[in-house]
Design a protein around this motif. Sequence first.
Motif, short mmCIF file in Angstrom:
data_model
loop_
_atom_site.label_atom_id
_atom_site.label_comp_id
_atom_site.label_asym_id
_atom_site.label_seq_id
_atom_site.Cartn_x
_atom_site.Cartn_y
_atom_site.Cartn_z
N GLN A 113 61.74 39.36 -43.42
CA GLN A 113 60.52 39.14 -42.64
C GLN A 113 60.64 39.71 -41.23
O GLN A 113 59.69 40.28 -40.70
N ASN B 148 55.47 30.67 -33.52
CA ASN B 148 54.88 30.32 -34.80
C ASN B 148 54.02 29.07 -34.75
O ASN B 148 53.51 28.64 -35.78
N LYS C 70 53.05 39.53 -41.17
CA LYS C 70 54.45 39.53 -41.61
C LYS C 70 54.51 39.22 -43.10
O LYS C 70 53.63 38.54 -43.64
N ASP D 104 53.37 35.72 -44.90
CA ASP D 104 52.20 35.08 -44.30
C ASP D 104 51.22 34.67 -45.40
O ASP D 104 51.02 35.41 -46.38
N SER E 66 51.36 31.69 -40.48
CA SER E 66 52.67 32.36 -40.50
C SER E 66 53.78 31.34 -40.23
O SER E 66 53.72 30.60 -39.25
#
Length: 694
Positions: free
Chosen positions: A261, A502, A650, A653, A688
């Motif tokens: 990732q 995040n 990403k 996600d 995410s």
Amino acid sequence: MQMHQTLEAMAKPAEEEPAPTAPKARELCHECGQVHLLPDNHLYNFQDEVDDDLTCHICLQPLLQPMDTPCGHTYCFKCLENFMQEYSFCPMDRKKLSFQHCRRSSLLVRNLLDKLMVLCPFQDDCKETMQRCELEAHLQNRCPGFKKYRAQLERKKNPRCRLKGDSLSRLEANAPKEPEISNGVSAAATGSTVAAVGSPETPDPGLVNPAFDGSEEDLPQRASLIAETNAIEILREDPEEELGMRIVGGKDTPLGNVVVQEVLPDSVVAADGKIAPGDHILEVNGVNISSVTHCQAVSLLRQPCAVLHLIVLQEKGFISRTGPPDSNLTANQEVIHVTLIKRDRSEPLGIKLIRKTDEPGIFILDLLDGGLAAKNGKLRQNDKVLSINGQDLRQGTPEAAAQIIQISEARVNFVVLRRPGVQLTDVMEDSSASNASSSSSSNGGSPVPHRRKPHQRHFRRKSSYQKVLLQGYTNQEKTVTIKKEPKESLGITIGGGREAKNKLPVYVTSVQPVGCLFRDGRIKKGDILLSINHVDLTHLSYNEAVSALKSNAALPLVTLKALEIGVPEKETLDVPDNKENGFSWAPLWTMWLGLPSHLHCCQDIVLRKSNSESWGFSIVGGFEESKGSNPFFIKTIVPGTPAFWDRRLKCGDEIVAVNGVSAVGMSNGELIPMLKEQRNKVALTVVSWPGTLV
């Protein structure tokens, strides 16, 4: 009136004799299907009479790209722009007017105009009606009349194209299929550098690719996705040093494969420069991990060793049917790895970077005397920068490179392409340069414009976007009330917080033996903290959460509400933590998949592209009768595509909504057409979660 004018404009070419001197003037517009000059507005056949308030008083047609004047009038963008080239007043009230003082109309007005119903211009072959904003997608993807027109046009331009097309179809039908690349193991997985080309028209079952839009218009330009299976060795002076990459996926997750990732700056993997986000890890030290769980993959990647042997599948981007896989990498070119060590974060490298007009990417213009790069001596003028600290810059800008260098702590790892014998003066065509030691530039004192960083606004997941948990996941709320001594601590450390990258909820990273919660035993590492003494913790930043816990911990009676997440078939296998010291511990990526929807923090990501591009990502998930409803996840992001260059999406996600329409409960067959019909712009609402650090 409007219908008559539009149809009359379309009928003119049929009435006139073809003029051999200007054949292009009679071609239909590929966006509206009508005949008009390139600088003029598109033409439409409106189903109903349009309100006068939605009409431009210059062209007398419904407004296109409406612009408001300071004096309160509204015109089409092109109409007003053309008018203002000759006059300096408003066409309606003749008040003094400057074009730069005009502003786009409100979103409400633009939406009203986009929703006006129009008829397909190819009425002989197609009786469809649709909203005006949907006409272009209709023409490109579904209209039999426009498809027939395009075929006729192609035959006129190239009478032999029909024969060639038929031959090509027969050749492709008889050609052997290449091994699929998205199942995790290709037939050539044991080779060191084996190219595998996957056709976008034959995706794996369960893997759908809005990246690979197989429309007729796109296929000649981007027909195949090229990928390589590479053997990579990563050397570590300290066998226990973490690799510095985050992974998602595993056979127990919707992704199936184990996917990189993120590559962290200044890490072992970033210094090596061979692994990039989106790579699929197939083998670790000779062990096939294409069919192991996430937990097992983490355990294998965290095992201490001085030399780590990996086999990875790396997507390189699209190639055309006729073009070579990559014209940039030829036999007489050399890829060079260079590491520069900064004494402190602000130390300049002394490199000037340049853009060229004839080739994408960035190049080294100059190395400043006495600078860090000049002293190192390994970089040269005209080296093409392929990546910095693992960030792909093959299509990048000097500003993007400068930003990566600025945030680097100590090591700056360059991967450059060197062409022997080519001098900078022979190839340089653009003199705008950027100094890589700062975000400003150096070319005669003129600043290089900054690329605006996309604004990221996060918000709680809406009730209309709620989803059911993935199969096997559970979450259980628990309330813990403890009587304690006034000076006795809770004895927990926490992580997360909504201000972090995040936007995670606050979670427990350790329960220390010295506190009252350890004695009680009900709060565990990994629990999500919801509240303390009725103070909501779910929207707080890390520092705010610490303050709330400390202030309430001083009371003799503490009530904690927490959420315990259960993952399917929890592994009994020991997964070593990188640094088991409380603050560095973080949950595995799979734990976040069990978090209930109301605790998710979403963001809207808007991607833009040209008609000939693909969006550049593939997805898995969706409703299937045998498996029920599963969320959609990003599985692949293809290099060199809009999703790749945006850098916010990403792998791993979750796609929550597309253009505001919830994806919950949709099947692949419902979501993919939505993505394909958005020809130039799409808004993705995503959640995410950070991948597991190895």
